[in-house]
Design an enzyme around this catalytic site. Sequence first.
Site, PDB file in Angstrom:
ATOM      1  N   SER A 185       0.797  -1.226   0.000  1.00 58.70           N
ATOM      2  CA  SER A 185       0.000   0.000   0.000  1.00 58.70           C
ATOM      3  C   SER A 185       0.831   1.277   0.000  1.00 58.70           C
ATOM      4  O   SER A 185       0.276   2.373  -0.035  1.00 58.70           O
ATOM      5  CB  SER A 185      -0.937   0.016   1.223  1.00 58.70           C
ATOM      6  OG  SER A 185      -1.796  -1.092   1.190  1.00 58.70           O
ATOM      7  N   LYS A 214      -8.152   1.982   6.900  1.00 59.90           N
ATOM      8  CA  LYS A 214      -7.223   3.087   6.650  1.00 59.90           C
ATOM      9  C   LYS A 214      -7.899   4.442   6.824  1.00 59.90           C
ATOM     10  O   LYS A 214      -7.310   5.384   7.377  1.00 59.90           O
ATOM     11  CB  LYS A 214      -6.642   2.950   5.240  1.00 59.90           C
ATOM     12  CG  LYS A 214      -5.735   1.734   5.081  1.00 59.90           C
ATOM     13  CD  LYS A 214      -5.298   1.557   3.634  1.00 59.90           C
ATOM     14  CE  LYS A 214      -4.412   0.328   3.470  1.00 59.90           C
ATOM     15  NZ  LYS A 214      -4.039   0.090   2.063  1.00 59.90           N
TER      16      LYS A 214
END
Length: 799
Positions: A685, A728
């Site tokens: 990520s 997130k």
Amino acid sequence: MDIYDDQVVKIPEEIVLIPVRDLVVFPQTILPLFVGRESSIKAVEEAMKQDKLIILASQKEIADENPTPQRIYKTGTIAMIMRMRKQPDGKLKILVQGMTRAEILDYVQKEPYLKVKVKKIEEMPVKETSGETEALIRTIKENLEQIISLGKALSPDILMVLDEVEDPYRLADLVAANLNLKVEDAQKVLETIDIFERLKKINALLVQELEVLAMQAKIRSQARDEMTKSQKEYFLREQMRAIRGELGEHGSEVDEMEELHAKIEAARMPPPIKKEALKQLTRLERMHPEATEASMVRGYLDWILDVPWGKSTKDNIDIRKAKEILDEDHFDLSKVKERILEFLAVRKLKQRTKGPILCFVGPPGVGKTSLGRSIARAMGRKFVRISLGGIKDEAEIRGHRRTYVGSLPGRIIQGLKQCKSNNPVFMLDEVDKLGSDFRGDPSSALLEVLDPEQNNSFVDLYLNLPCDLSNVMFIATANVMDTIPHALKDRMEVIRIAGYSEEDKIEICKRYLIPKQIEENGLNASNIEFTDSCVHKIISQYTREAGLRNLEREIASICRKVARKCAEGIEKKSVISLQDLPKYLGPARYLREEEQLLDEIGVATGLAWTEVGGETLFVESSKMRGKNILTLTGQLGDVMKESAQAALAYARSHAKQLKFDEKFFDHNEIHVHVPAGAIPKDGPSAGVTMATSIISLLTQKKIRKDIAMTGEITLTGKVLPVGGIKEKVLAAVRQKVKEVIIPEKNKKDIDEIPPEVQKKIRFQFAKTIDDVLQIALLNPKKQALKRHSRLPHLKVHAA
């Protein structure tokens, strides 16, 4: 000629009717009747005044005290009252003889008694009996004889009477009258006029009665054999007791064997299990009590008896009640609750369903185990939980063979023994932390346990007996899916539970955590009170987690300190305010540093997914004198290192487009660092974040402080989708970030984010790294404007 023949006694067109219940009167039969109804008594008295003739018709409902014409059969029997006697209670006892069948045409009178218009049913005289009729008559007589031999309560003279009867009509009526038939069956015989059909019906009823009597005889014989066997066993046991007494063996051991035998009989085991248990008990009885093997056999028998073979709880699935229980035990988690309610609804409609095994996946402390406990409470089942974390031995699941010293059944059988039910809600906790070594693979053993097609005959190696696990509702929990083997993952339906937002935590604190800790620490509402600002500060500055465990620990710590005050005699109510927190919990543990809140060159805020939920991380890039070297620090994994290499490769290949000197790398080297350096980091990520940090350094453009990003990049600059978007974004909210850049293909994941969280974040979607740079980097003009716009604000603030 009989004096009651219709040649002598003329049948009138109108005649009084007496409804009879639980009985059908046939012609050519004499029987007593008790008359108790007022209308029937008046009908008998009226008949006695005239020709003593009545018609007897059965009523359809036995309990009907005043039957209407619709509830009385239309075919009955004309009868003569031969004798009448009044009883002390006012009722009548009459003796009647049936004469002939008659059909009720109409009711001419209903009060004070019933009077009807009738038509005699003519029966064709039999001149010569056919072969079929003769065969039926003989069969009826033989069947009747067998019925009497099997113990049917009939007059033994009936056979002698039937031998003298030549008229098949009379024979059929005599047999039907003496069989004690049900009203419905007897009425069908009465209404059958054709003699051959009537005899066939009677024979069919006789055959049916023969089958019932034969079954009764068989049951009595079996019961007699069982009784004889029990008496024999009792006699032999008494003899064994006497022999053991002569040998000096203790009576307590004998009593123990008898107790074990009684437990085996009462355990409702399946036949194969019971057979094995009795076999082992017989072995134990023959062994000396102090023999080594005797203790092993006794332990084995105890385990067989402890398994709940025939004990289960009754499911009581009420979907509305289940929803109330889930709402009572857990805040928010609306999609998770909806899926659980769908699962329970299917279970209610189809109890033997072979649906998927639920697997709750999420960070620690988000309520996975308590969700399983709530499901058990909603279904009315018992709840049992085993932790699989760190298990490496396959025998922990399947059990150890009895050849080993200290062997035991596996965790599954132990769990069933613990809850004493064969259909509990069975939670397999931490299924992602199973290991494997030379002793076997526990995850492979779980395949049989969790497969609905196989677990109806699960064999534990210790018991070595098939155990039916198909009634058990298995629920697994995990923090991550990556470490679960594919075959095991294929048997489970994953329900992801993300972390809680700050607002959710505040509500959960008020509704659940604070009242729970106040009660557990012996306090009440008059001793302690938490202000909203205090709760908010505990969440933001003393904890940083997706779940609630550390938050609950901090609240418990405050409650303990207040409990100590109360125990010391200080009765004043403690109101925990913002200023009091350092006194109770010490200084704040998670402070955002001032440097992290400034627009800087080379410092980008990224979003990462971890086992404990979403986290923010900072990627820092700096340059120094050197030559074409990329240094990476911060304990980065291989995936993150490759992301950094890909980001640098993209920047160098697009130097003209990005407007920096292509000879930069001839005299400089780049150092990329991801704090904190002691924590290992890896994952796909961080590509976008590293590329933004490096390009910011190369172009000398600052990165906005209020923006965070996630996504992977390719060498051509495309932004690839990543997972864990919800976690997130929640991490970004906790860090007070106002804007988030995510890949364009992750737009579908926005729907999973709670609406109240979406209101706090502005989402930017990027297809390429150019889209990211355009949003995240500040050009020099914007930087200057931003600096000038801050000056008046700072002066006013200082004033």
